[in-house]
Design an enzyme around this catalytic site. Structure first.
Site, PDB file in Angstrom:
ATOM      1  N   GLU A 205       0.807  -1.218   0.000  1.00 43.68           N
ATOM      2  CA  GLU A 205       0.000   0.000   0.000  1.00 43.68           C
ATOM      3  C   GLU A 205       0.841   1.269   0.000  1.00 43.68           C
ATOM      4  O   GLU A 205       0.344   2.361   0.278  1.00 43.68           O
ATOM      5  CB  GLU A 205      -0.970  -0.035   1.181  1.00 43.68           C
ATOM      6  CG  GLU A 205      -1.936  -1.211   1.049  1.00 43.68           C
ATOM      7  CD  GLU A 205      -2.931  -1.316   2.186  1.00 43.68           C
ATOM      8  OE1 GLU A 205      -2.841  -0.520   3.136  1.00 43.68           O
ATOM      9  OE2 GLU A 205      -3.803  -2.196   2.114  1.00 43.68           O
ATOM     10  N   LYS A 339     -15.529  -1.868   2.392  1.00 43.47           N
ATOM     11  CA  LYS A 339     -14.780  -2.350   1.236  1.00 43.47           C
ATOM     12  C   LYS A 339     -15.772  -2.916   0.233  1.00 43.47           C
ATOM     13  O   LYS A 339     -16.464  -3.895   0.527  1.00 43.47           O
ATOM     14  CB  LYS A 339     -13.773  -3.428   1.656  1.00 43.47           C
ATOM     15  CG  LYS A 339     -12.619  -2.908   2.505  1.00 43.47           C
ATOM     16  CD  LYS A 339     -11.730  -4.050   2.963  1.00 43.47           C
ATOM     17  CE  LYS A 339     -10.495  -3.545   3.684  1.00 43.47           C
ATOM     18  NZ  LYS A 339      -9.688  -4.665   4.234  1.00 43.47           N
TER      19      LYS A 339
END
Length: 432
Positions: A205, A339
């Site tokens: 990330e 999500k």
């Protein structure tokens, strides 16, 4: 009314080089939408099914040709002819077609690609930006970002157990300023790590992935980086972290087994450690502090820390209203991570955000570790006025793309744009 006239899906790659599904939707009046689905590394066991081929001769079994075929075949046949602006009908048609509780037949990755592409096609046809199409004229809140600057756990090849250490520019006055503060702190952190002889390689990330002596050292380093960048810890920039505790929980011994500390903790001991960290450092948010199935442990954790920090359920809730409703009734956590691919359709995502808000829980819209250039979550977080987004570090284009889109949206909204900063934590009365 304008109907969907064609749908086409293909296999493309995500930021880890793994296959994922891209879908395109076309309408009779010339609307066009394209969407790519992300994927996770640390996944909750109750998430909707991400359909993989399992053919070891292609992409080590990670191919998604079956999901692509499901879009181009069954799903296209069912959805073509539907009103492109009737998102709920489109999504429910796919849910009914799949016929399983976890989207295991057609695949959540197949269904989500079509769900998102349909919304984009509708917005395109109406000449509206996606955030305005999804949220209407009241979509105006820019999110306070969680910027993942130190990676550990499944997101990095290092000895740090806690998966993400994040900075949140809670004192910024705008999204543009928040991004600048985050970038300055990120680069200062890099220099600090280099001075210490630590690695500045980045994880999935975009955060740095150094080997550190224990799970507390990252907090010390972050405080120093924030100060060196010219900001006040806890006032200008606060710290958030994601334990992803299910990943180092031993189900047999019922203990949390850490590599960095070389210790095993009971739920009670781990909770006490987290409490000490919250008291010692400017922490404002903790995600998945305990195993996803330890509901009683979560309840105790929430009772002890729930008035001090935001406690976010990710693997615990998996963007699913059934699990969220259980958590609300039990008094577990005070926030949900959102999500898209955990649940598989835009409609169900909206339902989870709405349920959270009604219960006084915050909703944090999130990326996945396997991301793409798709920026839908940037529009989604503004459309829902959710107030917080988790979309990675200040590096890697798959992460920066979301920040860039948010800055465009803030510019387009002009004087109506609102960045709430610390006030996005409406579940923490003690912060104000």
């Amino acid at each position: 009314m304008s109907v969907i006239t064609d749908i086409h899906a293909r296999e493309v790659l995500d930021s880890r080089g793994n296959p994922t599904v891209e879908a395109e939707v076309y309408t009779e009046l010339g609307g066009f939408g394209r969407a790519i689905v992300p994927s996770g590394a640390s996944t909750g066991e109750h998430e909707a099914v991400e359909l993989r081929d399992g053919d070891k001769s292609r992409f080590l079994g990670q191919g998604v040709l079956t999901a692509v075929e499901n879009v181009n075949g069954e799903i296209a046949k069912a959805v073509i002819g539907l009103d492109v602006t009737d998102q709920r009908l489109i999504d429910q048609t796919m849910i009914d077609l799949d016929g399983t509780p976890n989207k295991g037949r057609l695949g959540a990755n197949a269904m989500l690609a079509v769900s998102l592409a349909s919304a984009r096609a509708a917005a395109d046809e109406l000449g509206l930006p996606l955030y305005e199409y999804l949220g209407g004229p009241n979509a105006h809140v820019l999110p306070t970002p969680m910027m993942n600057v130190i990676n550990g756990g499944k997101h990095a090849d290092n000895n740090v157990d806690i998966q993400e250490f994040m900075i949140m520019p809670v004192g910024a006055k705008s999204l543009h300023e928040a991004v600048r503060m985050g970038a300055e702190t990120f680069h200062t952190l890099k220099s600090l790590l280099q001075e210490r002889g630590e690695s500045t390689a980045v994880g999935d990330e975009g955060g740095f992935a150094p080997n550190l002596k224990n799970n507390e050292e990252p907090f010390e380093i972050l405080v120093e980086a924030i100060q060196r960048a010219g900001y006040k810890p806890g006032q200008d920039i606060s710290i958030a972290f994601d334990c992803a505790a299910s990943e180092f929980y031993n189900k047999d011994t019922k203990k949390y087994v850490t590599v960095a500390d070389g210790r095993e903790y009971t739920a009670e001991e781990w909770t006490s450690l987290m409490e000490d960290i919250v008291d010692k450092y400017p922490v404002i948010s903790i995600e998945d502090p305990l195993d996803e199935n330890d509901w009683e442990g979560w309840k105790v954790f929430t009772e002890r820390l729930g008035d001090k920090v935001q406690i976010v359920g990710d693997d615990l809730f998996v963007t699913n209203t059934n699990y969220l409703e259980k958590g609300i009734k039990m008094g577990v956590a005070n926030s949900i991570l959102i999500k898209l691919n955990q649940i598989g359709t835009l409609t169900e995502t909206f339902e989870a955000i709405e349920m959270a808000k009604e219960a006084g829980y915050t909703a944090v819209v999130s990326h996945r570790s396997g991301e793409t250039e798709d920026t839908t979550i940037a529009d989604l977080v503004v459309a829902t006025n959710a107030g917080q987004i988790k979309t990675g570090s200040m590096s890697r284009t798959d992460r920066i793309a979301k920040y860039n889109q948010l800055m465009r949206i803030e510019e387009a909204l002009g004087s109506t744009a609102q960045y709430k900063g610390i006030h996005s934590f409406y579940n923490l009365h003690k912060q104000f």
